[in-house]
Every structure is written in C-alpha cells, then in structure tokens.
Design an enzyme around this catalytic site. Structure first.
Site, mmCIF file in Angstrom:
data_model
loop_
_atom_site.group_PDB
_atom_site.id
_atom_site.type_symbol
_atom_site.label_atom_id
_atom_site.label_comp_id
_atom_site.label_asym_id
_atom_site.label_seq_id
_atom_site.Cartn_x
_atom_site.Cartn_y
_atom_site.Cartn_z
ATOM 1 N N PHE A 86 2.256 -3.028 -14.927
ATOM 2 C CA PHE A 86 2.479 -2.896 -13.489
ATOM 3 C C PHE A 86 2.228 -4.254 -12.833
ATOM 4 C CE2 PHE A 86 1.616 -1.635 -9.153
ATOM 5 C CZ PHE A 86 2.421 -0.527 -8.950
ATOM 6 N N ASP A 110 -6.155 0.358 -17.542
ATOM 7 C CA ASP A 110 -5.698 0.850 -16.246
ATOM 8 C C ASP A 110 -5.185 2.283 -16.450
ATOM 9 O OD1 ASP A 110 -4.281 1.534 -13.955
ATOM 10 O OD2 ASP A 110 -3.650 -0.531 -13.561
ATOM 11 N N TYR A 116 -4.300 8.219 -5.776
ATOM 12 C CA TYR A 116 -3.226 8.913 -5.043
ATOM 13 C C TYR A 116 -2.106 9.441 -5.926
ATOM 14 C CZ TYR A 116 -1.411 4.073 -5.138
ATOM 15 O OH TYR A 116 -1.024 2.821 -5.528
ATOM 16 N N LYS A 117 -2.210 9.195 -7.235
ATOM 17 C CA LYS A 117 -1.155 9.712 -8.129
ATOM 18 C C LYS A 117 -1.561 11.106 -8.609
ATOM 19 C CE LYS A 117 0.451 5.090 -9.042
ATOM 20 N NZ LYS A 117 0.131 3.833 -9.708
ATOM 21 N N ARG A 123 13.033 7.742 -12.576
ATOM 22 C CA ARG A 123 11.783 8.318 -13.110
ATOM 23 C C ARG A 123 11.611 9.736 -12.605
ATOM 24 N NH1 ARG A 123 6.357 5.024 -11.998
ATOM 25 N NH2 ARG A 123 6.826 5.850 -9.943
HETATM 26 C C1 PLP Z 1 -0.026 2.672 -9.033
HETATM 27 C C2 PLP Z 1 -0.579 1.600 -9.874
HETATM 28 C C3 PLP Z 1 -1.407 0.629 -9.325
HETATM 29 C C4 PLP Z 1 -1.690 0.619 -7.841
HETATM 30 O O1 PLP Z 1 -2.554 -0.396 -7.451
HETATM 31 P P1 PLP Z 1 -3.182 -0.383 -5.991
HETATM 32 O O2 PLP Z 1 -3.851 -1.681 -5.892
HETATM 33 O O3 PLP Z 1 -4.157 0.756 -5.949
HETATM 34 O O4 PLP Z 1 -2.081 -0.203 -5.021
HETATM 35 C C5 PLP Z 1 -1.935 -0.330 -10.173
HETATM 36 N N1 PLP Z 1 -1.666 -0.330 -11.494
HETATM 37 C C6 PLP Z 1 -0.867 0.610 -12.049
HETATM 38 C C7 PLP Z 1 -0.614 0.591 -13.512
HETATM 39 C C8 PLP Z 1 -0.287 1.572 -11.253
HETATM 40 O O5 PLP Z 1 0.530 2.484 -11.789
#
Ligand code: PLP
Length: 426
Positions: free
Chosen positions: A139, A211, A236-237, A385
């Site tokens: 990500f 992560d 939030y997921k 997705r």
């Molecule tokens: C959704 C997601 C994030 C989100 O990061 P924020 O800083 O909380 O916005 C980070 N890493 C991964 C792998 C994600 O899927």
C-alpha cells in the site's frame, strides 16, 4: 438506483441456484449478525474492505457520546465515561482479534502515523543496519512513510528496498534492519505466510512489522504465536469503526523496554497530568501514544468492536471464503464474464477476504455496478475489487451482485459515458 428486480433470476437463470444461496444463508451461523448493522436495503455492499458498514451499536454510541457525554457531562467525561482509557480499552478489544496477549496493543492515530512511530523505533534498535525491505506492491502510504524517514534520517541511516514477492527471501541480508509487509495485499488480496516469513527474517536479525489493514477482523491473526515484533492495522475496514476511525499498533512485550518512538507527546508520558518539563515515556505500549485521543471516533470504534465479542474469527474466515467462492465460481461459469481476469490467488488459503479482477474497463464497470446498486471498488490502473465482509453480507447478496455484473457486461451498460467520469476518491 434502477431496480435489479427486473432481471432477478433471469441472467443467472436458475431458481435452484437462488434457492441454494438462500439455503446457505439459512444455515449460516453468522446470519443473525447482519441485524447488528445498518445495511441499506437496496444495496449489495462489497466494499467492507475499504469502509465497513455501520454497526447499530456504533450509531447509538455516537449519539450518546455527543449528546450526553460531550453535551451534558462535558469535561467530567474524561473520568466519568473513561474517555482517557479509550486507547487501551479499544486496543485490548482489537488484541483479541489479532492473537495478542494484553498489554501490547493500543488504539491511536492512523496507520501512516503509527508506521512512522514503529519504523523509527525499530530502526533505532538496529545498530549498523539501515535497510527497510518492503513489498513493491505494498500500500503506497506504507512505502511513503519509509521514504519520509529516508529524507529525515538520511540514506545512510534509512534506505528503502522494494522487492517483488518472490524476492522477499533473498532480500533478507545482513544490512536489513526492518522487514515491513502487508499481511494481505490491498490490490490482489494475496495473503502472506506470517509465521514463516517472520521466522525467516528474525533468523537473520531483522525486525518485522506487519500491516494488518486487510486482515484484522476478518481472518485469524496470531501475532504472539508468530513471534511478531511490531504491527499496525486499520479501524475503518473490517473493524467497522467508521470513516477515518483511529488505527492501532502492536509492540511485542519483549521490545517494550527498549523500543522508543519519536512522537513523544504528552499522552505517551509516564504521568501526563503531572505536567513535568521533561518527557519520560509511560512503560509498555502506552509510550506509543502521542496526543489526545479523538474521543468521538474512538468511542464509535470501541462500540463497533463489541460486535466481535461473541464471534469466532475462524467462523468469519470460513464465511468470507465461502462468499468469495460463490462469486468466483459464478464468474468462472458465466461466458459473459470471461473478460474478467482473476488477479487474486486461485487457492483460497492464499488470499484474504477480497477478490480482484483485471479488466481494461474496470473503472467504468465498477461505476456501472455502483449505479445498479452493487458497491465494489476500483484500484488503478485496471482492477475491480470485491470484498466479502462476513459479518453483514449474505450469500443471496453475492448471487445478486453477479447477476448485476452479468447484465452490465451482457448489455454493455458500462459503455455509458457517465461511468467514465472520475471523482477524487475512487
Ligand atoms: C487502508 C490501508 C492503510 C491506511 O492508512 P491510514 O494512514 O490509516 O489512512 C494503510 N496501509 C494499508 C495496507 C491499508 O490497506
């Protein structure tokens, strides 16, 4: 929202198929959990991997925290309603979901900020090593945060090495300080072997940060059993904490006396209300707090986490794989959908709770799906997705989503120019 009723049972054809899905719902041990969520009736929501649905308890808590706690009880609420304990209490509710014994998980900030804290702490623990290895396809924010540290610390103290999945093992050399990996790839949904990779890295003296953004709350995670050093994850997921919900971080007990993070704000101080002139970190994971917790959003997340109290994570895993299996099989069997190319691992043991398909017109197809009541999402450049959040999704919903998708492809509905318009958030 145009009615999907028009073609219910026509495209997928067969009534027995519909009935089979209804039967699966009837036999689903998690079926009653759907009632704990507000899911708009005319939607099939396949985007719980981006923003989880609203738990009714969270809605109730939002009202309570704003109207009573803030509105009436005001500053007394820090003690009266335990606002001050939220980072720990929400953190411990998450700990149960990620295989972490108490005292190692805390709720705070965003994944990005927490990564900064953990990366800094881990790098400082690794004298003589400066490389951070991560997935090429990780990500972006995870990689961006390392890049920020490279700028801040200089290339001789921090340097990012991005590798393809197949090269992770061979990248684990003596100059590597930290291995930073996503447990589930946000695009493909590929699931990584936490136990094996962690052991492999640690055998070479490397600290590992996982992560869990796409695994916490939807599949079994065993941080302690895998001897993980550090982890972060998203509120939030799959945890359904609401838009911009605070994230969490995990620091293994064995590192807590040594690991120090640089965002040494007062909430991570040993005694914030002594108002000392000098910083002294709180012992344990609390030293990884920085500023005042966002009480409203953390309260909402805290309430959302109660939905998991009586849920067996293995059951969630089983159901999300079964839901994805229904989708996968229906796509495979439909000649109309042969243009969709599966990017996710075909072996369910090697993927998280989402499926990703490549299609040159994925963006327009996704927009058409949304317009027809099926919320999926698009990831550049060409990925559709679909996420299978097992707490509130029903098998019949998944069947309906494939029907809609089939109609969109069969009738070329995605070609409508309205579906080519790109907004800020995709
Ligand atoms: C959704 C997601 C994030 C989100 O990061 P924020 O800083 O909380 O916005 C980070 N890493 C991964 C792998 C994600 O899927």
């Amino acid at each position: 929202m145009s009615g999907h009723e028009d073609f219910d049972g026509q495209v997928m054809g067969d009534k027995t198929y519909q009935q089979a899905l209804v039967l699966m719902d009837q036999q689903d041990p998690l079926a009653e959990k759907t009632a704990a969520f507000e899911v708009p009736r005319d939607l099939v929501y396949l985007d719980g991997n981006s923003l989880g649905c609203l738990p009714l308890a969270a809605k109730q808590r939002a009202r309570e925290v704003v109207e009573q706690q803030w509105g009436q009880d005001l500053i007394k609420s820090w003690n009266l309603h335990q606002w001050i304990d939220l980072p720990v209490s929400a953190g411990e509710k998450i700990a149960r979901l990620i295989g972490a014994a108490p005292g190692q998980t805390i709720c705070c900030d965003s994944v990005s900020v927490n990564l900064f804290k953990l990366l800094s702490a881990a790098l400082a623990m690794q004298t003589g090593r400066h490389v951070v290895v991560s997935q090429q396809g990780n990500f972006p924010t995870d990689l961006y945060m390392v890049q920020g540290l490279v700028r801040q610390l200089g290339g001789d103290r921090c340097c990012l090495q991005r590798v393809d999945d197949d090269d992770i093992g061979s990248a684990l050399t003596d100059d590597v300080a930290v291995l930073l990996l996503s447990h589930v790839n946000f695009r493909s949904g590929a699931l990584y072997d936490m136990q094996a990779i962690t052991a492999q890295a640690q055998a070479r003296g490397i600290l590992v940060i996982w992560d869990l953004a796409h695994s916490a709350g939807v599949l079994p995670v065993q941080l302690d059993a895998c001897n993980v050093d550090f982890a972060v994850g998203c509120g939030y997921k799959y945890l359904n904490g609401g838009p911009g919900a605070p994230a969490f971080l995990y620091v293994a007990s064995r590192h807590q006396s040594q690991a120090r993070q640089p965002l040494s704000g007062w909430m991570g101080h040993l005694a914030p209300f002594d108002f000392d002139h000098d910083y002294e970190p709180a012992p344990g994971v609390a030293g990884f707090l920085s500023g005042t917790p966002p009480v409203i959003s953390m309260s909402i997340l805290d309430a959302a986490l109660d939905v998991f109290a009586d849920v067996d994570i293995r059951q969630l895993r089983r159901k999300s794989l079964a839901l994805a299996g229904v989708f996968l099989q229906a796509v495979e069997q439909s000649p109309r959908l042969s243009g969709l190319c599966l990017l996710s691992p075909a072996d369910e043991a090697q993927r998280g709770a989402q499926l990703a398909y490549r299609h040159p017109h994925a963006f327009a197809i996704c927009q058409a799906l949304i317009a027809h009541g099926v919320i999926a999402d698009f990831r550049a450049p060409d990925i559709l997705r679909v996420g299978f959040s097992p707490l509130y999704l029903r098998f019949a919903d998944v069947g309906r989503s494939v029907e809609v998708l089939t109609r969109i492809m069969q009738e070329d509905l995605w070609r409508d120019p309205a579906y080519a318009v790109r907004h800020k958030v995709t």
